[in-house]
Design a protein around this motif. Structure first.
Motif, PDB file in Angstrom:
ATOM      1  N   PRO A   1       0.611  -1.749  -0.119  1.00 11.97           N
ATOM      2  CA  PRO A   1       0.401  -0.018  -0.003  1.00 11.97           C
ATOM      3  C   PRO A   1       0.544   1.406   0.294  1.00 11.97           C
ATOM      4  N   ASP A   2       1.969   1.486   0.488  1.00 13.22           N
ATOM      5  CA  ASP A   2       2.616   2.460   0.306  1.00 13.22           C
ATOM      6  C   ASP A   2       3.546   2.316  -0.724  1.00 13.22           C
ATOM      7  N   THR A   3       3.471   1.755  -2.135  1.00 13.35           N
ATOM      8  CA  THR A   3       4.027   1.786  -3.312  1.00 13.35           C
ATOM      9  C   THR A   3       4.447   3.103  -4.025  1.00 13.35           C
ATOM     10  N   GLU A   4       5.659   3.144  -4.512  1.00 13.38           N
ATOM     11  CA  GLU A   4       5.345   5.399  -4.405  1.00 13.38           C
ATOM     12  C   GLU A   4       5.394   5.008  -5.678  1.00 13.38           C
ATOM     13  N   LEU A   5       4.822   6.581  -6.029  1.00  7.75           N
ATOM     14  CA  LEU A   5       3.940   6.498  -7.506  1.00  7.75           C
ATOM     15  C   LEU A   5       5.106   7.726  -7.712  1.00  7.75           C
ATOM     16  N   SER A   6       5.001   8.235  -8.965  1.00  9.27           N
ATOM     17  CA  SER A   6       5.749   9.173 -10.327  1.00  9.27           C
ATOM     18  C   SER A   6       4.666  10.780  -9.813  1.00  9.27           C
ATOM     19  N   ASP A   7       5.657  11.319  -9.917  1.00 14.84           N
ATOM     20  CA  ASP A   7       5.140  12.574  -9.466  1.00 14.84           C
ATOM     21  C   ASP A   7       4.516  13.596 -10.745  1.00 14.84           C
ATOM     22  N   ASP A   8       4.686  12.860 -11.890  1.00 12.22           N
ATOM     23  CA  ASP A   8       3.804  12.958 -12.982  1.00 12.22           C
ATOM     24  C   ASP A   8       2.622  12.486 -12.904  1.00 12.22           C
ATOM     25  N   PRO A   9       1.708  13.148 -12.774  1.00 14.78           N
ATOM     26  CA  PRO A   9       0.480  12.897 -12.126  1.00 14.78           C
ATOM     27  C   PRO A   9      -0.749  12.217 -14.020  1.00 14.78           C
ATOM     28  N   ILE A  10       0.406  12.590 -14.736  1.00 19.36           N
ATOM     29  CA  ILE A  10      -0.406  11.211 -16.006  1.00 19.36           C
ATOM     30  C   ILE A  10      -0.127  10.079 -15.878  1.00 19.36           C
ATOM     31  N   ALA A  11       1.509   9.520 -15.555  1.00 27.65           N
ATOM     32  CA  ALA A  11       2.429   8.457 -14.908  1.00 27.65           C
ATOM     33  C   ALA A  11       1.548   7.394 -13.489  1.00 27.65           C
ATOM     34  N   ALA A  12       1.420   8.336 -13.306  1.00 35.13           N
ATOM     35  CA  ALA A  12       1.147   8.084 -11.491  1.00 35.13           C
ATOM     36  C   ALA A  12      -0.359   7.918 -11.824  1.00 35.13           C
ATOM     37  N   SER A  13      -1.475   7.911 -12.863  1.00 29.86           N
ATOM     38  CA  SER A  13      -2.379   7.458 -12.650  1.00 29.86           C
ATOM     39  C   SER A  13      -2.591   6.438 -13.468  1.00 29.86           C
ATOM     40  N   TRP A  14      -1.828   5.725 -14.333  1.00 30.74           N
ATOM     41  CA  TRP A  14      -1.075   4.638 -14.938  1.00 30.74           C
ATOM     42  C   TRP A  14      -0.657   3.342 -13.905  1.00 30.74           C
ATOM     43  N   GLN A  15       0.264   4.131 -12.873  1.00 32.97           N
ATOM     44  CA  GLN A  15       0.418   3.705 -12.083  1.00 32.97           C
ATOM     45  C   GLN A  15      -0.349   3.005 -11.124  1.00 32.97           C
ATOM     46  N   LEU A  16      -1.314   3.892 -10.867  1.00 34.35           N
ATOM     47  CA  LEU A  16      -2.373   3.638  -9.930  1.00 34.35           C
ATOM     48  C   LEU A  16      -3.328   2.672 -10.556  1.00 34.35           C
ATOM     49  N   ALA A  17      -3.327   2.346 -11.688  1.00 42.87           N
ATOM     50  CA  ALA A  17      -4.444   1.457 -12.561  1.00 42.87           C
ATOM     51  C   ALA A  17      -3.640  -0.382 -12.438  1.00 42.87           C
ATOM     52  N   ALA A  18      -2.315   0.041 -12.519  1.00 42.11           N
ATOM     53  CA  ALA A  18      -1.400  -1.166 -12.073  1.00 42.11           C
ATOM     54  C   ALA A  18      -1.040  -2.310 -11.063  1.00 42.11           C
ATOM     55  N   ILE A  19      -1.702  -0.760  -9.795  1.00 38.03           N
ATOM     56  CA  ILE A  19      -1.353  -1.213  -8.494  1.00 38.03           C
ATOM     57  C   ILE A  19      -2.771  -1.898  -7.754  1.00 38.03           C
ATOM     58  N   ALA A  20      -3.771  -1.433  -8.119  1.00 35.42           N
ATOM     59  CA  ALA A  20      -5.118  -2.060  -7.389  1.00 35.42           C
ATOM     60  C   ALA A  20      -5.210  -3.096  -8.081  1.00 35.42           C
ATOM     61  N   PRO A  21      -5.499  -3.377  -6.708  1.00 34.05           N
ATOM     62  CA  PRO A  21      -6.266  -4.489  -6.415  1.00 34.05           C
ATOM     63  C   PRO A  21      -6.870  -5.208  -7.468  1.00 34.05           C
ATOM     64  N   LEU A  22      -6.990  -5.433  -8.762  1.00 32.71           N
ATOM     65  CA  LEU A  22      -7.864  -5.655  -9.845  1.00 32.71           C
ATOM     66  C   LEU A  22      -7.517  -6.999 -10.234  1.00 32.71           C
ATOM     67  N   GLY A  23      -8.800  -7.768 -11.281  1.00 36.69           N
ATOM     68  CA  GLY A  23      -8.502  -9.081 -11.937  1.00 36.69           C
ATOM     69  C   GLY A  23      -7.938  -8.479 -13.341  1.00 36.69           C
ATOM     70  N   GLU A  24      -7.786  -8.932 -14.681  1.00 37.06           N
ATOM     71  CA  GLU A  24      -7.116  -8.945 -15.504  1.00 37.06           C
ATOM     72  C   GLU A  24      -8.136  -8.312 -16.605  1.00 37.06           C
ATOM     73  N   TYR A  25      -8.836  -8.521 -16.597  1.00 36.21           N
ATOM     74  CA  TYR A  25     -10.550  -7.890 -17.448  1.00 36.21           C
ATOM     75  C   TYR A  25     -10.807  -6.276 -17.032  1.00 36.21           C
ATOM     76  N   ASP A  26     -11.073  -6.465 -15.223  1.00 33.20           N
ATOM     77  CA  ASP A  26     -10.968  -5.330 -15.079  1.00 33.20           C
ATOM     78  C   ASP A  26      -9.569  -4.205 -15.526  1.00 33.20           C
ATOM     79  N   ARG A  27      -8.335  -4.476 -15.787  1.00 31.82           N
ATOM     80  CA  ARG A  27      -7.570  -4.451 -15.987  1.00 31.82           C
ATOM     81  C   ARG A  27      -6.981  -3.717 -17.118  1.00 31.82           C
ATOM     82  N   TYR A  28      -7.622  -4.494 -17.983  1.00 32.77           N
ATOM     83  CA  TYR A  28      -8.191  -3.940 -20.293  1.00 32.77           C
ATOM     84  C   TYR A  28      -8.861  -2.872 -19.778  1.00 32.77           C
TER      85      TYR A  28
END
Length: 197
Positions: A141-168
């Motif tokens: 839960p303490d995973t560091e995210l980028s300072d760039d807001p676009i990169a951080a938004s994609w990184q949030l999608a990546a670390i969200a605890p979701l299944g692969e179809y939701d991630r798609y």
């Protein structure tokens, strides 16, 4: 864009996120070997929607991500590679499968940031971190995210605890606002499911 090497996987790769792979199949060893001869080695990653890639007969998603090959190390008959997601792509057509899969792809438009989205990003990050603290998964839960807001938004999608179809579903977002809203909605849905178990 010309036909590029493709790596169909059972997982989604997002822009601005790492990809760690153990490569042992001969055709992908060949692919990585050829990529290492290039100045800027890149390959496409798509989700296998149904079936198994080994032996063919699989169905692959039409939206994926270009990965830039960052590091390669060898261990007996296995290559350990690290890639980084860059640009999203749409697969126009799968081409030659020999000696490894290739596809004609086109880049998808980059998402653009608007400072009015900052509260939504803050909310999405708080929800994802809260749910990560309650579940067992690969991301802290303490995973560091980028300072760039676009990169951080994609990184949030990546670390969200979701299944692969939701991630798609998230990968196919056509705006940062849509991406963040879906991160929130899908993460809250997942939290309800875990609470009901």
């Amino acid at each position: 864009m010309a036909a590029i090497p493709m790596f169909p996987l059972g997982s989604v790769l997002f822009p601005h996120t790492p990809l760690l792979l153990r490569v042992f199949e001969p055709r992908y060893l060949t692919m990585i070997g050829e990529l290492l001869d290039q100045d800027d080695p890149r390959f496409g990653v798509t989700l296998i929607e149904r079936g198994h890639e080994v032996g063919g007969g699989d169905r692959r998603s039409s939206v994926g991500t270009i990965a830039r090959l960052a590091t390669v190390s060898a261990d007996a008959e296995v290559l350990h590679i690290v890639g980084v997601g860059t640009t999203r792509i749409a697969v126009e057509q799968w081409t030659d499968e020999s000696p490894y899969p290739r596809a004609d792809v086109i880049p998808l438009p980059e998402l653009t940031w608007n400072d009015a989205l900052a509260p939504l990003r803050t909310e999405a990050e708080a929800i994802v971190r809260r749910v990560l603290a309650r579940v067992d998964g690969p991301w802290d839960p303490d995973t560091e995210l980028s300072d760039d807001p676009i990169a951080a938004s994609w990184q949030l999608a990546a670390i969200a605890p979701l299944g692969e179809y939701d991630r798609y579903t998230l990968l196919r977002s056509d705006s940062v606002g849509a991406l963040l809203r879906q991160v929130i909605d899908l993460t809250l849905e997942a939290e309800l499911l875990w609470s009901a178990e």
